[in-house]
Design a protein around this motif. Structure first.
Motif, PDB file in Angstrom:
ATOM      1  N   UNK A  17       0.847  -1.352   0.034  1.00 61.62           N
ATOM      2  CA  UNK A  17      -0.183  -0.019   0.121  1.00 61.62           C
ATOM      3  C   UNK A  17       1.079   1.197   0.019  1.00 61.62           C
ATOM      4  N   UNK A  18       0.314   2.529   0.181  1.00 60.29           N
ATOM      5  CA  UNK A  18       1.287   3.638   0.230  1.00 60.29           C
ATOM      6  C   UNK A  18       2.115   3.719   1.316  1.00 60.29           C
ATOM      7  N   UNK A  19       1.888   2.878   2.490  1.00 60.81           N
ATOM      8  CA  UNK A  19       3.037   3.226   3.648  1.00 60.81           C
ATOM      9  C   UNK A  19       4.304   2.497   2.848  1.00 60.81           C
ATOM     10  N   UNK A  24      11.402   3.205   2.594  1.00 58.96           N
ATOM     11  CA  UNK A  24      12.666   3.460   1.858  1.00 58.96           C
ATOM     12  C   UNK A  24      13.433   4.784   2.673  1.00 58.96           C
ATOM     13  N   UNK A  25      14.752   4.614   2.803  1.00 55.20           N
ATOM     14  CA  UNK A  25      15.439   5.754   3.367  1.00 55.20           C
ATOM     15  C   UNK A  25      15.928   6.505   2.335  1.00 55.20           C
ATOM     16  N   UNK A 135      26.399   4.857   6.790  1.00 56.81           N
ATOM     17  CA  UNK A 135      25.803   5.773   6.537  1.00 56.81           C
ATOM     18  C   UNK A 135      24.291   5.705   7.025  1.00 56.81           C
ATOM     19  N   UNK A 136      23.773   4.362   6.810  1.00 56.44           N
ATOM     20  CA  UNK A 136      22.455   4.004   7.271  1.00 56.44           C
ATOM     21  C   UNK A 136      22.279   4.121   8.570  1.00 56.44           C
ATOM     22  N   UNK A 241      24.740   2.066  -9.648  1.00 56.26           N
ATOM     23  CA  UNK A 241      23.280   2.287  -9.548  1.00 56.26           C
ATOM     24  C   UNK A 241      22.750   0.775  -8.937  1.00 56.26           C
ATOM     25  N   UNK A 242      23.393  -0.263  -9.121  1.00 55.16           N
ATOM     26  CA  UNK A 242      23.138  -1.491  -8.456  1.00 55.16           C
ATOM     27  C   UNK A 242      23.169  -1.565  -7.011  1.00 55.16           C
ATOM     28  N   UNK A 243      24.293  -0.937  -6.481  1.00 53.42           N
ATOM     29  CA  UNK A 243      24.436  -0.820  -5.140  1.00 53.42           C
ATOM     30  C   UNK A 243      23.243   0.105  -4.588  1.00 53.42           C
ATOM     31  N   UNK A 244      23.196   1.271  -5.234  1.00 51.94           N
ATOM     32  CA  UNK A 244      22.089   2.161  -4.634  1.00 51.94           C
ATOM     33  C   UNK A 244      20.685   1.146  -4.776  1.00 51.94           C
TER      34      UNK A 244
END
Length: 244
Positions: A17-19, A24-25, A135-136, A241-244
């Motif tokens: 759903x929208x939540x 996603x960080x 970083x996370x 971009x695969x890492x992202x």
């Protein structure tokens, strides 16, 4: 593959759903993209390989040579991330070790690259920008920058000591001098552009301010993206971009 399978299974219990967008960080992704773009730009300009060769030119033994090659991954990963450190300095090491007498070069190649891989991952744990996981975790833990460094410093120092022991053990059997035989292995034919280097250094400073919560991360993301589009569009193709 296992992670994807488990994610799909979990979606059967918590229906999409929208939540889902809240999972996603975006802060981590935006800052990571900005850092990766800046580092790719500096790498394209040969900044890291020129710095590496300036250190390498001062070595006079196999042990000091290995110290430089492994140390570059260990210390540079703290600022340029572990992936960029390895992508930059492992090919550099192939070129350098290829200039040694054949027996020594072949014998050292695999252990040095293994130590570089270990060093990049251990060195990068010291700082919030050393790797994506840090970083996370830095963003989620709400620790101050100094508190994060203090927490990770004992492990980093222990890692440095253990790596040093491994390097001494690896270099001990090789006694020959190397300073006179090593030539600049830099193969980057691109013209160095001082203005671009200055731009990326400024953008890197902005990225650090975003990590420290001084600047809003969306503004830094836009600045880096616009800077790359206007000044160095090709660098965007080098982002992982695969890492992202």
């Amino acid at each position: 593959s296992i992670a994807v399978l488990l994610a799909l299974l979990s979606a059967c219990f918590v229906l999409p759903d929208a939540s889902y967008f809240g999972y996603i960080d975006f802060r981590t992704l935006a800052i990571l993209f900005s850092l990766m773009t800046v580092m790719a730009g500096l790498q394209r300009q040969g900044v890291f390989t020129r710095f590496a060769y300036s250190l390498l030119s001062r070595t006079n033994s196999i042990t000091s040579l290995v110290f430089v090659l492994v140390g570059l991954c260990f210390f540079c990963s703290m600022l340029i991330t572990n992936d960029v450190a390895l992508l930059t300095f492992v090919p550099f090491s192939f070129a350098v070790l290829g200039q040694l007498p054949e027996a020594s070069g072949k014998k050292l190649l695999t252990p040095v690259v293994c130590l570089q891989t270990i060093a990049a991952n251990l060195g990068s744990m010291l700082t919030p920008i050393g790797n994506p996981q840090n970083l996370y975790l830095y963003g989620k833990s709400q620790l101050s920058f100094s508190a994060f460094l203090q927490l990770m410093l004992p492990y980093t120092l222990l890692s440095a000591i253990l790596l040093s022991v491994c390097i001494f053990y690896l270099g001990h059997p090789h006694r020959q001098t190397v300073s006179s035989s090593i030539q600049n292995p830099t193969t980057n034919a691109a013209q160095k552009k001082p203005a671009l280097i200055r731009l990326y250094i400024v953008l890197f400073f902005f990225c650090l301010l975003a990590v420290l919560h001084v600047l809003p991360y969306p503004a830094v993301f836009v600045l880096v993206l616009l800077g790359a589009l206007i000044a160095d569009k090709k660098v965007l193709a080098q982002v992982d971009y695969s890492l992202l």
